[in-house]
Motif scaffolding. Structure first.
Motif, PDB file in Angstrom:
ATOM      1  N   GLU A 138       6.419  -2.453  10.585  1.00 33.40           N
ATOM      2  CA  GLU A 138       7.097  -3.699  10.906  1.00 33.40           C
ATOM      3  C   GLU A 138       6.071  -4.805  11.146  1.00 33.40           C
ATOM      4  O   GLU A 138       5.122  -4.624  11.902  1.00 33.40           O
ATOM      5  CB  GLU A 138       7.980  -3.525  12.138  1.00 33.40           C
ATOM      6  CG  GLU A 138       8.839  -4.735  12.439  1.00 33.40           C
ATOM      7  CD  GLU A 138       9.849  -4.475  13.529  1.00 33.40           C
ATOM      8  OE1 GLU A 138      10.726  -5.320  13.744  1.00 33.40           O
ATOM      9  OE2 GLU A 138       9.751  -3.401  14.178  1.00 33.40           O
ATOM     10  N   GLY A 139       6.260  -5.932  10.469  1.00 32.40           N
ATOM     11  CA  GLY A 139       5.311  -7.029  10.553  1.00 32.40           C
ATOM     12  C   GLY A 139       4.179  -6.936   9.559  1.00 32.40           C
ATOM     13  O   GLY A 139       3.376  -7.871   9.441  1.00 32.40           O
ATOM     14  N   GLY A 140       4.094  -5.836   8.831  1.00 35.70           N
ATOM     15  CA  GLY A 140       3.046  -5.658   7.832  1.00 35.70           C
ATOM     16  C   GLY A 140       3.450  -6.231   6.485  1.00 35.70           C
ATOM     17  O   GLY A 140       4.580  -6.690   6.286  1.00 35.70           O
ATOM     18  N   ALA A 141       2.526  -6.203   5.545  1.00 39.90           N
ATOM     19  CA  ALA A 141       2.758  -6.749   4.211  1.00 39.90           C
ATOM     20  C   ALA A 141       2.891  -5.625   3.186  1.00 39.90           C
ATOM     21  O   ALA A 141       2.321  -4.544   3.359  1.00 39.90           O
ATOM     22  CB  ALA A 141       1.612  -7.679   3.803  1.00 39.90           C
ATOM     23  N   ILE A 148      12.057   1.252  -0.140  1.00 46.06           N
ATOM     24  CA  ILE A 148      11.107   0.747   0.843  1.00 46.06           C
ATOM     25  C   ILE A 148      11.716   0.947   2.222  1.00 46.06           C
ATOM     26  O   ILE A 148      12.817   0.465   2.502  1.00 46.06           O
ATOM     27  CB  ILE A 148      10.791  -0.745   0.626  1.00 46.06           C
ATOM     28  CG1 ILE A 148      10.206  -0.962  -0.779  1.00 46.06           C
ATOM     29  CG2 ILE A 148       9.829  -1.253   1.686  1.00 46.06           C
ATOM     30  CD1 ILE A 148       8.872  -0.280  -0.994  1.00 46.06           C
ATOM     31  N   THR A 149      11.027   1.693   3.080  1.00 47.33           N
ATOM     32  CA  THR A 149      11.536   1.995   4.412  1.00 47.33           C
ATOM     33  C   THR A 149      10.567   1.490   5.463  1.00 47.33           C
ATOM     34  O   THR A 149       9.376   1.302   5.208  1.00 47.33           O
ATOM     35  CB  THR A 149      11.748   3.510   4.590  1.00 47.33           C
ATOM     36  OG1 THR A 149      10.502   4.198   4.335  1.00 47.33           O
ATOM     37  CG2 THR A 149      12.799   4.020   3.617  1.00 47.33           C
ATOM     38  N   LYS A 152       5.440 -10.436   5.920  1.00 47.09           N
ATOM     39  CA  LYS A 152       5.768  -9.815   7.211  1.00 47.09           C
ATOM     40  C   LYS A 152       7.083  -9.067   7.057  1.00 47.09           C
ATOM     41  O   LYS A 152       8.150  -9.673   7.026  1.00 47.09           O
ATOM     42  CB  LYS A 152       5.868 -10.871   8.313  1.00 47.09           C
ATOM     43  CG  LYS A 152       4.543 -11.544   8.653  1.00 47.09           C
ATOM     44  CD  LYS A 152       4.711 -12.521   9.821  1.00 47.09           C
ATOM     45  CE  LYS A 152       3.375 -13.174  10.178  1.00 47.09           C
ATOM     46  NZ  LYS A 152       3.514 -14.124  11.321  1.00 47.09           N
ATOM     47  N   ALA A 153       6.979  -7.774   6.959  1.00 46.25           N
ATOM     48  CA  ALA A 153       8.155  -6.947   6.700  1.00 46.25           C
ATOM     49  C   ALA A 153       9.001  -6.810   7.952  1.00 46.25           C
ATOM     50  O   ALA A 153       8.486  -6.706   9.074  1.00 46.25           O
ATOM     51  CB  ALA A 153       7.735  -5.573   6.189  1.00 46.25           C
ATOM     52  N   PRO A 188       0.798  -1.229   0.000  1.00 42.75           N
ATOM     53  CA  PRO A 188       0.000   0.000   0.000  1.00 42.75           C
ATOM     54  C   PRO A 188       0.830   1.278   0.000  1.00 42.75           C
ATOM     55  O   PRO A 188       0.329   2.347  -0.296  1.00 42.75           O
ATOM     56  CB  PRO A 188      -0.786  -0.122   1.308  1.00 42.75           C
ATOM     57  CG  PRO A 188       0.091  -0.928   2.202  1.00 42.75           C
ATOM     58  CD  PRO A 188       0.783  -1.912   1.319  1.00 42.75           C
ATOM     59  N   SER A 189       2.123   1.189   0.351  1.00 48.78           N
ATOM     60  CA  SER A 189       2.959   2.375   0.423  1.00 48.78           C
ATOM     61  C   SER A 189       4.417   1.949   0.413  1.00 48.78           C
ATOM     62  O   SER A 189       4.746   0.772   0.579  1.00 48.78           O
ATOM     63  CB  SER A 189       2.641   3.175   1.696  1.00 48.78           C
ATOM     64  OG  SER A 189       3.555   4.236   1.875  1.00 48.78           O
TER      65      SER A 189
END
Length: 216
Positions: free
Chosen positions: A66-69, A158-159, A131-132, A60-61
Motif C-alpha cells: 500500500e502506497g507503493g508503485a 494485482i493484489t 501510490k497504490a 516489480p510484482s
C-alpha cells in the motif's frame, strides 16, 4: 471496392481481416442481357493475423505494498517480425528481416481493470500507478490495436500486500485477549476491596453505638 483500370477492373479490400482469406475469381460480361465469359483461374489470398501474441506483465510484482508503485507493460508481437519501439514517431518498426511482412505499423494499447478501461490509446505500452491503494486492485488486461486489427492479452491480478494489516489485527486481538482477563480480575478485586471496607465501617459504627449507649 470496385474500380476500373483501362479495359479491366480492380477489386480492392480496405483493412483486410482474416475473414477475407480464400480463393477469388473474376469474369467479364457484355451486352444486354449480359453475356458472361468463363471464370478466370483462382487466386488464393491468405490474410494472416497481424498480432501473433500480446502479453501483459507487472513490475516489480503482482503483489503491491500500500502506497507503493507498480507498472504494467503490454507487449505485442507481430507476425514474423521482431519489434522495437520508437517513441519519436509513436510507431513500431520492424528490424531488417527478409521474412518480415510488415515495414511500419502504428500500434496503440489500452489497459483495462475488471473489464473497464483505465487508459486508452497509449503509445508507450505502459500503465503506471505511483501510490497504490485498494481502488487500484483488480484484474488487469491490455488490448493492442493497429487499424482494425486488435488482440487482447491474458489477465493478471494485482493484489494489495496486507501483511502489515494482518500483523496489526493479530496484535490487536492478542492485546484484547490478554487485557480482558486482567481487567476482569482488577474489577473483581476492586469490588471485593470495596465490600471489605464497607463491612469494616459498619462494624466500627456498631461498636461506637454500643459504647455510647452503654447499659442502662
Amino acid at each position: 471496392m470496385w474500380g476500373r483500370v483501362g479495359g479491366g477492373a480492380v477489386y480492392q479490400l480496405w483493412r483486410a481481416s482474416v475473414t477475407h482469406t480464400g480463393q477469388y475469381w473474376c469474369r467479364a460480361g457484355r451486352g444486354q442481357p449480359v453475356f458472361y465469359i468463363q471464370y478466370s483461374q483462382a487466386v488464393s489470398v491468405n490474410v494472416i493475423e497481424l498480432f501473433t501474441s500480446v502479453t501483459l506483465s507487472a513490475s516489480p510484482s503482482t503483489v503491491v505494498k500500500e502506497g507503493g508503485a507498480f507498472n504494467l507493460t503490454c507487449e505485442a508481437q507481430l507476425s514474423n517480425c521482431k519489434l522495437s519501439q520508437h517513441h519519436g514517431n509513436h510507431s513500431l518498426h520492424s528490424h531488417p528481416d527478409p521474412d518480415c511482412n510488415w515495414t511500419t505499423v502504428i500500434v496503440t494499447f489500452s489497459f483495462l481493470r475488471d473489464g473497464w478501461p483505465v487508459a486508452r490509446d497509449s503509445v508507450s505500452g505502459m500503465y503506471s500507478v505511483a501510490k497504490a491503494s485498494s481502488c487500484h486492485m483488480g484484474t488487469y488486461s491490455c488490448v493492442a490495436r493497429a487499424g482494425r486489427a486488435r488482440r487482447s492479452s491474458q489477465e493478471i491480478s494485482i493484489t494489495l500486500d496486507n501483511l502489515s494489516l494482518i500483523l496489526v489485527t493479530c496484535f490487536g486481538t492478542f492485546l484484547i485477549l490478554s487485557v480482558a482477563p486482567l481487567a476482569f480480575f482488577v474489577r473483581l478485586y476492586a469490588m471485593r476491596l470495596w465490600q471489605l471496607r464497607g463491612r469494616g465501617q459498619g462494624e466500627l459504627q456498631c461498636n461506637e453505638c454500643s459504647t455510647i449507649q452503654g447499659p442502662k
